[in-house]
Write a protein that holds these residues in place. Structure first.
Motif, PDB file in Angstrom:
ATOM      1  N   ASP A 107      11.635  -6.115   2.573  1.00  0.00           N
ATOM      2  CA  ASP A 107      11.851  -5.401   1.317  1.00  0.00           C
ATOM      3  C   ASP A 107      11.092  -6.105   0.190  1.00  0.00           C
ATOM      4  O   ASP A 107      10.963  -7.336   0.185  1.00  0.00           O
ATOM      5  N   VAL A 108      10.597  -5.320  -0.738  1.00  0.00           N
ATOM      6  CA  VAL A 108       9.869  -5.850  -1.894  1.00  0.00           C
ATOM      7  C   VAL A 108      10.563  -5.354  -3.155  1.00  0.00           C
ATOM      8  O   VAL A 108      10.829  -4.151  -3.293  1.00  0.00           O
ATOM      9  N   THR A 109      10.839  -6.280  -4.062  1.00  0.00           N
ATOM     10  CA  THR A 109      11.524  -5.932  -5.304  1.00  0.00           C
ATOM     11  C   THR A 109      10.709  -6.418  -6.497  1.00  0.00           C
ATOM     12  O   THR A 109      10.297  -7.585  -6.540  1.00  0.00           O
ATOM     13  N   ALA A 240       9.064  18.925 -18.328  1.00  0.00           N
ATOM     14  CA  ALA A 240       9.674  18.938 -16.998  1.00  0.00           C
ATOM     15  C   ALA A 240       8.638  18.969 -15.884  1.00  0.00           C
ATOM     16  O   ALA A 240       8.966  18.681 -14.722  1.00  0.00           O
ATOM     17  N   ASP A 241       7.404  19.334 -16.212  1.00  0.00           N
ATOM     18  CA  ASP A 241       6.346  19.377 -15.200  1.00  0.00           C
ATOM     19  C   ASP A 241       5.696  18.013 -14.978  1.00  0.00           C
ATOM     20  O   ASP A 241       4.791  17.877 -14.149  1.00  0.00           O
ATOM     21  N   GLN A 242       6.160  16.988 -15.684  1.00  0.00           N
ATOM     22  CA  GLN A 242       5.624  15.640 -15.522  1.00  0.00           C
ATOM     23  C   GLN A 242       6.396  14.878 -14.446  1.00  0.00           C
ATOM     24  O   GLN A 242       7.537  15.219 -14.117  1.00  0.00           O
ATOM     25  N   SER A 243       5.781  13.843 -13.889  1.00  0.00           N
ATOM     26  CA  SER A 243       6.463  13.004 -12.909  1.00  0.00           C
ATOM     27  C   SER A 243       7.728  12.416 -13.537  1.00  0.00           C
ATOM     28  O   SER A 243       7.751  12.107 -14.732  1.00  0.00           O
ATOM     29  N   ALA A 244       8.757  12.261 -12.721  1.00  0.00           N
ATOM     30  CA  ALA A 244      10.018  11.734 -13.245  1.00  0.00           C
ATOM     31  C   ALA A 244       9.841  10.323 -13.789  1.00  0.00           C
ATOM     32  O   ALA A 244      10.383   9.968 -14.837  1.00  0.00           O
ATOM     33  N   ALA A 245       9.080   9.496 -13.081  1.00  0.00           N
ATOM     34  CA  ALA A 245       8.882   8.113 -13.497  1.00  0.00           C
ATOM     35  C   ALA A 245       7.402   7.760 -13.442  1.00  0.00           C
ATOM     36  O   ALA A 245       6.685   8.160 -12.520  1.00  0.00           O
ATOM     37  N   ILE A 246       6.951   7.028 -14.450  1.00  0.00           N
ATOM     38  CA  ILE A 246       5.586   6.520 -14.492  1.00  0.00           C
ATOM     39  C   ILE A 246       5.661   5.050 -14.875  1.00  0.00           C
ATOM     40  O   ILE A 246       6.617   4.614 -15.526  1.00  0.00           O
ATOM     41  N   GLY A 247       4.653   4.269 -14.474  1.00  0.00           N
ATOM     42  CA  GLY A 247       4.686   2.870 -14.853  1.00  0.00           C
ATOM     43  C   GLY A 247       3.582   2.061 -14.223  1.00  0.00           C
ATOM     44  O   GLY A 247       2.618   2.602 -13.657  1.00  0.00           O
ATOM     45  N   TRP A 248       3.716   0.751 -14.329  1.00  0.00           N
ATOM     46  CA  TRP A 248       2.720  -0.201 -13.841  1.00  0.00           C
ATOM     47  C   TRP A 248       3.420  -1.260 -12.996  1.00  0.00           C
ATOM     48  O   TRP A 248       4.607  -1.535 -13.191  1.00  0.00           O
ATOM     49  N   ILE A 249       2.668  -1.900 -12.089  1.00  0.00           N
ATOM     50  CA  ILE A 249       3.185  -2.983 -11.279  1.00  0.00           C
ATOM     51  C   ILE A 249       2.151  -4.112 -11.247  1.00  0.00           C
ATOM     52  O   ILE A 249       0.936  -3.862 -11.239  1.00  0.00           O
ATOM     53  N   GLN A 250       2.633  -5.341 -11.269  1.00  0.00           N
ATOM     54  CA  GLN A 250       1.740  -6.495 -11.175  1.00  0.00           C
ATOM     55  C   GLN A 250       0.967  -6.468  -9.861  1.00  0.00           C
ATOM     56  O   GLN A 250       1.492  -6.088  -8.820  1.00  0.00           O
ATOM     57  N   LYS A 251      -0.281  -6.915  -9.892  1.00  0.00           N
ATOM     58  CA  LYS A 251      -1.140  -6.839  -8.721  1.00  0.00           C
ATOM     59  C   LYS A 251      -0.601  -7.665  -7.554  1.00  0.00           C
ATOM     60  O   LYS A 251      -0.637  -7.218  -6.396  1.00  0.00           O
ATOM     61  N   ASP A 252      -0.073  -8.848  -7.821  1.00  0.00           N
ATOM     62  CA  ASP A 252       0.425  -9.655  -6.709  1.00  0.00           C
ATOM     63  C   ASP A 252       1.656  -9.036  -6.067  1.00  0.00           C
ATOM     64  O   ASP A 252       1.876  -9.156  -4.859  1.00  0.00           O
ATOM     65  N   LYS A 253       2.460  -8.343  -6.863  1.00  0.00           N
ATOM     66  CA  LYS A 253       3.610  -7.642  -6.297  1.00  0.00           C
ATOM     67  C   LYS A 253       3.145  -6.434  -5.478  1.00  0.00           C
ATOM     68  O   LYS A 253       3.726  -6.115  -4.432  1.00  0.00           O
ATOM     69  N   ALA A 254       2.080  -5.772  -5.940  1.00  0.00           N
ATOM     70  CA  ALA A 254       1.509  -4.669  -5.158  1.00  0.00           C
ATOM     71  C   ALA A 254       0.959  -5.184  -3.834  1.00  0.00           C
ATOM     72  O   ALA A 254       1.075  -4.517  -2.792  1.00  0.00           O
ATOM     73  N   ALA A 255       0.356  -6.376  -3.856  1.00  0.00           N
ATOM     74  CA  ALA A 255      -0.158  -6.961  -2.617  1.00  0.00           C
ATOM     75  C   ALA A 255       0.973  -7.192  -1.621  1.00  0.00           C
ATOM     76  O   ALA A 255       0.816  -6.953  -0.410  1.00  0.00           O
ATOM     77  N   ALA A 256       2.121  -7.652  -2.120  1.00  0.00           N
ATOM     78  CA  ALA A 256       3.279  -7.853  -1.241  1.00  0.00           C
ATOM     79  C   ALA A 256       3.777  -6.526  -0.686  1.00  0.00           C
ATOM     80  O   ALA A 256       4.175  -6.428   0.487  1.00  0.00           O
ATOM     81  N   LEU A 257       3.734  -5.486  -1.518  1.00  0.00           N
ATOM     82  CA  LEU A 257       4.122  -4.154  -1.062  1.00  0.00           C
ATOM     83  C   LEU A 257       3.233  -3.688   0.078  1.00  0.00           C
ATOM     84  O   LEU A 257       3.719  -3.195   1.110  1.00  0.00           O
ATOM     85  N   PHE A 258       1.928  -3.819  -0.084  1.00  0.00           N
ATOM     86  CA  PHE A 258       0.993  -3.376   0.953  1.00  0.00           C
ATOM     87  C   PHE A 258       1.185  -4.204   2.229  1.00  0.00           C
ATOM     88  O   PHE A 258       1.137  -3.664   3.333  1.00  0.00           O
ATOM     89  N   ALA A 259       1.386  -5.507   2.068  1.00  0.00           N
ATOM     90  CA  ALA A 259       1.601  -6.351   3.236  1.00  0.00           C
ATOM     91  C   ALA A 259       2.846  -5.922   4.001  1.00  0.00           C
ATOM     92  O   ALA A 259       2.871  -5.975   5.244  1.00  0.00           O
ATOM     93  N   SER A 260       3.877  -5.466   3.290  1.00  0.00           N
ATOM     94  CA  SER A 260       5.098  -5.028   3.968  1.00  0.00           C
ATOM     95  C   SER A 260       4.836  -3.804   4.834  1.00  0.00           C
ATOM     96  O   SER A 260       5.586  -3.527   5.779  1.00  0.00           O
TER      97      SER A 260
END
Length: 552
Positions: A107-109, A240-260
């Motif tokens: 899991d990645v948080t 209402a036609d927009q995505s419910a959530a939008i945002g950004w994630i740190q690159k190193d956390k994204a790397a952990a996500l992809f590795a998972s």
């Protein structure tokens, strides 16, 4: 299709007509640096609390600007009012959960603020919940039929969370040729486009991977800009036609996500740059995020002041700058949580008044001059976008103008950097004003940062209006380019969109003084000429302008 800057420059050199009366109109009047100093100090003081729309800081800003324009003898520009209402919704996220990814090898948080930020464009939804949403990597998240590029080809992302890279696929190219203009960012590279396209594709959530170089700013800017109250343009359907959530994630956390998910982020980023890239599902991985929203509808305001022309009052020259900033923001280590926005953009706002003052002293011009201070730039060019859709003065009768955003306090430079140099015939006006000062115009040294799409001139360009936007040059008289680049990097790293963008009595005002005179000379020339400078042939906005002028 947007023409490359190099190609546009060649077109301009070969085919643009010489504008006979583009020389600056001679006048003893000059914009007052003392006026600038007084107003920048006032507007960026803690009493204005960072000038966020919908706050007491806005009320003070509006009162100050209208009083300054009235004192000069200008006219209220909007049917007897100094103001144009801009319907907005203030959205403040609270109880934001971590962004969690489950179902992978581990899991990645990602924690809110330090590792990810999130919000929504939906203006009627008090609770946002994205639960167990399948995750898909969509590369740069671009759908550009005219370029034969579609990162969503054959993909159904309804109900899914898309992970997106910032900038264009060819941002690392050294030159200005490539499927997306090489190193020069197109609108497809802007984060605003990424979220717009994800919504059109039906994504439940859209998360951009932060990477400092292609984003052009560090995580500190994302964190300060995306936490606290956000402002969104209101709409009949509550977005209402927009995505419910939008945002950004740190690159190193994204790397952990992809590795998972058994993937390598670096390899996937390289693949995403290649034509024919196919989106990659993160097999088995699901995203969850929730937060509550405090919602408040309000009308922020653009300020519209008019100096009527003496012979052709129904033709207009436009000066624009945004008066807003971030208000209270992520606190500095010393506890200071007011993003004062002294450079960004108390300088540009003060310049509007200084330019109006100088033009009043010089006397009316043939054409009318409009001084427009817009709201909501920091929230996505909201005030200028609203004016673009609802112009007080028709664009077909507006000859063009200048936009001022974050004037340089680094000192006098031998050059100015034109954002979008070569796109319009307004360059001729600037070149003549520069020649009088013995200075030159240069192209952007960092076109990959996409500055053309990051300030209010873009809102007007989309409707065909030629607008000139330049920044203080990096080739300083004292210290050369090394000193200029160091000053720019220092500002971006330590003050931009942070609490330390504050007024400093030790600033070097020589550069602002010279640049103010350029704005004055260009505006004055536009207000006295009989010409209608256009975009160059082949530019992305030329057809819009031609159609608008033909139907005037």
């Amino acid at each position: 299709m947007r023409t490359s800057l190099a190609a546009i420059a060649a077109i301009l050199a070969l085919s643009s007509p010489v504008i006979a009366d583009a020389a600056p109109a001679k006048s003893a009047a000059a914009p007052s640096v003392d006026t600038m100093k007084r107003l920048v100090k006032e507007l960026s003081s803690d009493a204005y609390e960072g000038r966020a729309p919908g706050t007491a800081g806005e009320e003070k800003t509006l009162a100050l600007l209208s009083a300054e324009f009235a004192k000069l003898g200008l006219k209220p520009g909007n049917k007897g009012s100094w103001f144009q209402d801009v319907p907005l919704v203030e959205i403040t996220a609270k109880n934001v959960s971590p962004l969690t990814f489950t179902g992978g090898k581990a899991d990645v948080t990602a924690a809110y603020g330090a590792e990810m930020v999130a919000g929504t464009y939906r203006t009627t939804q008090q609770h946002i919940a994205v639960k167990d949403s399948p995750v898909v990597f969509v590369g740069y998240g671009i759908n550009a039929p005219e370029k034969g590029w579609n990162d969503y080809a054959g993909l159904d992302v309804k109900g899914k969370t898309v992970v997106i890279l910032v900038n264009d696929p060819d941002y690392e190219t050294k030159g200005l040729t490539g499927p997306f203009n090489g190193r020069a960012m197109t609108y497809y590279g802007r984060w605003t486009y990424k979220f717009e396209e994800a919504a059109r594709q039906g994504a439940a959530a859209a998360i951009i991977v932060h990477d400092t170089v292609p984003a052009a700013y560090g995580w500190n800017v994302v964190q300060s800009s995306w936490t606290g109250a956000q402002h969104v343009a209101d709409s009949a359907n509550g977005n209402a036609d927009q995505s419910a959530a939008i945002g950004w994630i740190q690159k190193d956390k994204a790397a952990a996500l992809f590795a998972s998910a058994g993937l390598d982020l670096t390899a996937q980023m390289a693949d995403a740059k290649k034509p024919g890239f196919k989106a990659v599902p993160l097999t088995g991985v699901k995203a969850s995020l929730s937060f509550d929203n405090d919602l408040r509808k309000h009308s922020s305001k653009n300020v519209v002041a008019l100096l009527p022309g003496k012979t052709r009052p129904d033709e207009y020259v436009l000066y624009s700058a945004h008066w807003d900033h971030l208000g209270h923001c992520e606190a500095a280590p010393d506890g200071d949580d007011i993003c004062n926005g002294a450079v960004d953009n108390a300088t540009g706002t003060a310049a509007l008044v200084a330019l109006a003052q100088a033009n009043v002293k010089a006397g009316p011009t043939d054409r009318s001059q409009v001084f427009l201070a817009v709201t909501g730039e920091e929230s996505g060019l909201l005030g200028s976008a609203y004016y673009g859709k609802n112009p007080v003065f028709p664009f077909a009768k507006t000859v063009g103008g200048v936009n001022m955003d974050a004037l340089s306090v680094a000192g006098l430079a031998k050059n100015v950097v034109v954002i979008g140099k070569g796109k319009s015939q307004l360059d001729a006006y600037l070149d003549r004003a520069l020649a009088a000062q013995g200075r030159v115009a240069t192209t952007e040294p960092t076109p990959e940062k996409g500055y053309y799409y990051r300030s209010d001139h873009f809102s007007f360009a989309k409707y065909g209006l030629p607008m000139l936007y330049f920044e203080g040059g990096e080739d300083l008289v004292k210290g050369g380019t090394a000193a200029g680049m160091a000053a720019a990097e220092d500002y971006t790293e330590h003050r931009y969109h942070g609490p330390k963008d504050e007024y400093d009595p030790n600033w070097d005002w020589t550069g602002i003084s010279a640049d103010l005179k350029l704005y004055y000379d260009v505006g004055r020339a536009l207000a006295t000429t009989t010409d209608w400078p256009n975009w160059v042939q082949g530019d992305e906005f030329r057809a819009i302008r031609d159609k608008d002028r033909a139907g005037k």
